[in-house]
Each structure stands twice: as structure tokens, then as C-alpha cells.
Write an enzyme that holds these catalytic residues in place. Structure first.
Site, PDB file in Angstrom:
ATOM      1  CB  CYS A 127      -0.946  -0.007   1.193  1.00 14.16           C
ATOM      2  SG  CYS A 127      -1.981  -1.480   1.285  1.00 14.16           S
ATOM      3  CG  HIS A 169      -3.213   3.112   2.480  1.00 10.99           C
ATOM      4  ND1 HIS A 169      -3.822   2.709   1.311  1.00 10.99           N
ATOM      5  CD2 HIS A 169      -3.206   2.019   3.310  1.00 10.99           C
ATOM      6  CE1 HIS A 169      -4.162   1.437   1.413  1.00 10.99           C
ATOM      7  NE2 HIS A 169      -3.799   1.002   2.614  1.00 10.99           N
ATOM      8  CG  ASN A 211      -6.760  -1.136   1.782  1.00 10.65           C
ATOM      9  OD1 ASN A 211      -6.092  -0.761   0.817  1.00 10.65           O
ATOM     10  ND2 ASN A 211      -6.200  -1.607   2.884  1.00 10.65           N
TER      11      ASN A 211
END
Length: 310
Positions: free
Chosen positions: A116, A239, A269
Site C-alpha cells: 500500500c 492511504h 482499501n
């Protein structure tokens, strides 16, 4: 430290049309909308059907080219951040070069895997390479087909992720005020906390503890490198892992949650795609130049923070 004056020339994003809601999950798992929302902040996520990380990367890249009517022939560097390529080789970046019709050009194209944190890593690599004078225009993409690596019987992970891609075109700037600053890092002693083998596995509590510690630290460190304070920053693009994580970071830094841009309610996500996707989403509605912090963390563990004018 070498100055890295760069400008974000254009951005683009793509998400599949197919949407999976929390209520959809309640039909296949022992869960419900309230349980998911209160723990994650996520309501929906977009799930690819008949598309891969390659297809989504291309669509986001094409949007970045088209949004500013950018001359794609100028691109001589392509970097893709992804953990979900359907092929080992060639790289997604190499395939994007082909899809953009740039096969005749002497382009450097490669992928990176930093989970990520991947997009922030990729931007620093691109900034360093174009600032060297050897490259003029970098296409940087985060693209993830997370639904392809999920255990759909594991309610602790399946509910979290979605599919998407985001892209940015970066050039050197002649304005010294456009200096970019980075604070990226990793550690290798926690590899068993968040991993893929062959599906996503995660020790959620340990991931949360790491995230709420490293994200404020990364923000403070990159501000220190830049000689700036948080008051010099217009907004923060974190993020999009979990609302509770972002909420905790805001509280730790004594900042209103409104300083942190979010879209995880709609997209979940999306790993390396989350930051560039949100960047383009915001710039579409707010085209004026702003100074932002990009900040993320990911499996490894990895982490990254960047200060950019966008």
C-alpha cells in the site's frame, strides 16, 4: 539533500462499475452493514469483472493523458506500483507502454512491490530519475486487483478491499517552490503480520498498532525534512485503509479529521491505488495548486510520506 523540484502535470483514475455493498457481504458471510461500517468506515467497494490490474492501470493512465490532452510521446519513464499483476513478466509498466502505443520509444518501464506504500515509493523513484536529467516525463501508476487475492470466506479481510487504479504524470519543475520531499522506509521483521500466501492474510490488531504509530511519525519526519509545519499543508491524502486508523492519526496530531481526504466509504482499501485515485478525485473538483502530504503504510512493513505541490 538533492533538490527534487517536480510538478504533477496530470492525473487520472479508474474504478470498475461493479459495486459490492456491505449488504451483499451479509449474504455470503456472517456479517452485516453495521458491523463493517463501525469497524472500517467502508460501505461499498468496486470489484472488477473480466478486468485485471493491467487493464485498470491502462484506463487510469489513459485518463491522465486525456485529462490535459498530454502528448504521450513525451513519456520516457513508466513505473507501476502493484501487488496483483496477473503475470510474472513482462511488467505491467511494460504492457502499459505497449497499450499506449509507445513501443518505438526508448522508455524505461518497470513495476515495484511495496504494497500500500507503493505509489509513494514510485513517486520518489520517478522524482529522482527525472531530476537526474536523464528522463523528462514519468507516468506513475498504482493499480490493484485486490479481489483476485482475497479469501472470500474470511470476513476480517474480504470486506476491506476493492479494485481500482490511479495515475499521475510527473515532470521536472523550474520553480524551486515545487521541491518534493520524501520520508520512506521499511522493516523486515514483521513480514508475518500482513502477507499474501496465496490469499491476503492479516493480523488486524498488529497492523492497526503499526499504522497509528508510523503514519504520524512519517508526517512529522517529512515535514522536518522540508522545514515546514503542518500549518503549511493544505490537506493530507492518507492511504485509505480504515476510518479508525485515519481518525486515530488525526487525534494523535491534534488535527480536525477534515484535514484528511477520504473516499474509503465508497471504494474501500485499494492498496497502491488508493492514494493516486484519491489525488485525482480531489484535483478533479479542486484544480488549483495545493501543497499536500501523501502518507501510507503497507505490508512488509513499508511506509512512505511525501510533500508535493499538486
Amino acid at each position: 539533500m538533492k533538490n527534487l523540484p517536480i510538478k504533477i502535470v496530470s492525473t487520472g483514475r479508474y474504478a470498475p462499475d461493479n459495486i459490492m455493498t456491505n449488504d451483499d457481504f451479509s449474504k455470503i458471510l456472517d456479517t452485516n452493514d453495521e458491523w463493517i461500517t463501525t469497524r472500517t468506515g467502508i460501505k461499498r467497494r468496486h470489484i472488477a469483472q473480466g478486468e485485471t490490474a493491467i487493464d485498470m492501470a491502462y484506463k487510469a493512465a489513459l485518463k491522465a493523458v486525456e485529462n490535459k490532452n498530454y502528448d504521450k510521446e513525451k513519456i520516457d519513464l513508466i513505473i507501476v506500483a502493484s501487488i496483483t499483476s496477473p503475470v510474472k513478466t513482462p511488467s505491467i509498466a511494460n504492457l502499459i507502454q505497449a497499450k499506449l502505443g509507445l513501443n518505438h520509444k526508448n522508455i524505461v518501464a518497470f513495476d515495484i512491490n511495496a504494497a500500500c506504500s507503493g505509489f509513494v515509493y514510485a513517486v520518489e523513484i520517478a522524482a529522482s530519475m527525472i531530476s537526474s536529467g536523464n528522463y523528462k516525463s514519468a507516468l506513475v501508476i498504482g493499480s490493484e486487483h485486490m479481489s483476485s487475492i482475497l479469501d472470500w470466506e474470511d470476513r476480517s479481510t474480504a470486506i476491506l478491499f476493492g479494485d481500482a487504479a490511479g495515475a499521475a504524470i510527473i515532470e521536472v519543475s523550474d520553480n524551486p517552490k515545487d521541491n518534493a520531499y520524501f520520508w520512506n522506509g521499511s522493516r523486515g521483521d514483521d513480514t508475518g503480520i500482513l502477507w499474501i500466501d496465496p490469499k491476503v492474510k492479516m493480523a488486524g490488531r498488529e497492523v492497526y498498532k503499526f499504522a497509528v504509530d508510523i503514519m504520524p511519525k512519517a508526517i512529522h519526519k517529512v515535514l522536518e525534512k522540508a522545514g515546514l509545519t503542518i500549518d503549511d499543508i493544505d490537506y493530507i491524502i492518507p492511504h485509505q485503509a480504515n476510518y479508525r486508523i485515519i481518525q486515530s492519526v488525526a487525534k494523535d496530531m491534534n488535527l480536525p479529521i477534515e484535514r484528511f481526504l477520504m473516499n474509503l466509504e465508497e471504494y474501500g482499501n485499494t492498496s497502491a491505488a488508493s492514494i493516486p485515485f484519491l489525488l485525482d478525485e480531489h484535483k478533479t473538483n479542486n484544480p488549483e495548486v495545493k501543497r499536500v502530504i501523501l502518507v501510507g503504510f503497507g505490508g512488509g512493513f513499508t511506509w512512505g510520506a511525501a510533500i508535493l505541490n499538486v
